[in-house]
Scaffold this motif. Structure first.
Motif, PDB file in Angstrom:
ATOM      1  N   ALA A   1      66.812  81.658   4.799  1.00 37.96           N
ATOM      2  CA  ALA A   1      66.624  80.367   4.135  1.00 37.96           C
ATOM      3  C   ALA A   1      65.702  80.563   2.934  1.00 37.96           C
ATOM      4  N   PRO A   2      65.965  79.921   1.837  1.00 36.83           N
ATOM      5  CA  PRO A   2      66.818  78.744   1.648  1.00 36.83           C
ATOM      6  C   PRO A   2      68.265  79.068   1.289  1.00 36.83           C
TER       7      PRO A   2
ATOM      8  N   ALA B   1      72.932  84.234  13.635  1.00 31.23           N
ATOM      9  CA  ALA B   1      72.317  82.897  13.537  1.00 31.23           C
ATOM     10  C   ALA B   1      70.821  83.029  13.245  1.00 31.23           C
ATOM     11  N   GLU B   2      70.160  83.950  13.906  1.00 39.42           N
ATOM     12  CA  GLU B   2      68.729  84.167  13.670  1.00 39.42           C
ATOM     13  C   GLU B   2      68.494  84.734  12.278  1.00 39.42           C
TER      14      GLU B   2
ATOM     15  N   VAL C   1      64.343  89.357  14.714  1.00 36.35           N
ATOM     16  CA  VAL C   1      62.972  88.967  14.356  1.00 36.35           C
ATOM     17  C   VAL C   1      62.053  90.180  14.359  1.00 36.35           C
TER      18      VAL C   1
ATOM     19  N   GLU D   1      74.548  85.475  18.034  1.00 36.69           N
ATOM     20  CA  GLU D   1      73.127  85.152  18.219  1.00 36.69           C
ATOM     21  C   GLU D   1      72.274  85.813  17.138  1.00 36.69           C
TER      22      GLU D   1
ATOM     23  N   PRO E   1      74.339  80.057   4.621  1.00 38.88           N
ATOM     24  CA  PRO E   1      75.039  81.115   5.351  1.00 38.88           C
ATOM     25  C   PRO E   1      76.073  81.797   4.461  1.00 38.88           C
TER      26      PRO E   1
ATOM     27  N   ARG F   1      70.253  84.300   9.659  1.00 39.33           N
ATOM     28  CA  ARG F   1      70.476  83.242   8.668  1.00 39.33           C
ATOM     29  C   ARG F   1      69.282  82.300   8.569  1.00 39.33           C
ATOM     30  N   LYS F   2      68.567  82.100   9.651  1.00 37.59           N
ATOM     31  CA  LYS F   2      67.326  81.308   9.591  1.00 37.59           C
ATOM     32  C   LYS F   2      66.314  82.011   8.690  1.00 37.59           C
ATOM     33  N   LEU F   3      66.232  83.319   8.823  1.00 34.29           N
ATOM     34  CA  LEU F   3      65.270  84.092   8.040  1.00 34.29           C
ATOM     35  C   LEU F   3      65.665  84.211   6.570  1.00 34.29           C
TER      36      LEU F   3
ATOM     37  N   SER G   1      68.780  87.647  18.920  1.00 34.25           N
ATOM     38  CA  SER G   1      67.844  87.004  17.985  1.00 34.25           C
ATOM     39  C   SER G   1      66.494  87.713  18.005  1.00 34.25           C
TER      40      SER G   1
END
Length: 136
Positions: free
Chosen positions: A90-91, A83-84, A29, A80, A94, A86-88, A25
């Motif tokens: 948003a919106p 998942a990170e 980032v 890992e 997945p 996919r947060k970035l 992750s």
């Protein structure tokens, strides 16, 4: 999680062409938040990744403009990192495969699976080249 012997050749298609392989992750980032433009490919074992996403992404890099940074993580393997990522993204929900363009850490262009599936690699390349023309 997919077995390494299945995934590693598919990862290599992008890594051997200059993509940075991200597995944590923190690496996602840091990579996305670099200055300039960053192309993120969430790679996948599915047929549309093999037939359209990976070839289309690679073809898109042959134009006069291209992103400053190329990064990738593999869905179902680099859990890992994906998942990170996919947060970035948003919106957007997945999606794998998925291709995203960031500029100075901001998401500016997104191709979800439904944009990839059923389209030829040339259409994916053209879509991405248009985004590069605008943002790179």
């Amino acid at each position: 999680m997919y077995p390494s012997d299945l995934v590693l050749p598919m990862k290599a298609e992008l890594i051997n062409k200059g993509f940075e392989d991200l597995t944590t992750s923190e690496s996602v980032v840091q990579a996305v938040n670099r200055d300039g433009t960053t192309l993120l490919v969430i790679n996948s074992v599915c047929g549309c990744a093999a037939g359209a996403a990976r070839p289309g992404v690679l073809e898109s890099l042959n134009g006069s403009k291209r992103p400053d940074h190329l990064i990738t993580s593999f869905a179902g393997y680099d859990t890992e990192a994906v998942a990170e990522a996919r947060k970035l993204l948003a919106p957007f929900p997945p999606s794998s495969p998925a291709v995203a363009l960031f500029k100075d850490g901001e998401l500016v262009h997104m191709l979800e699976r439904h944009h990839i599936e059923g389209n030829p690699a040339q259409a994916i390349a053209a879509n991405l080249q248009a985004a590069y023309d605008e943002y790179c």
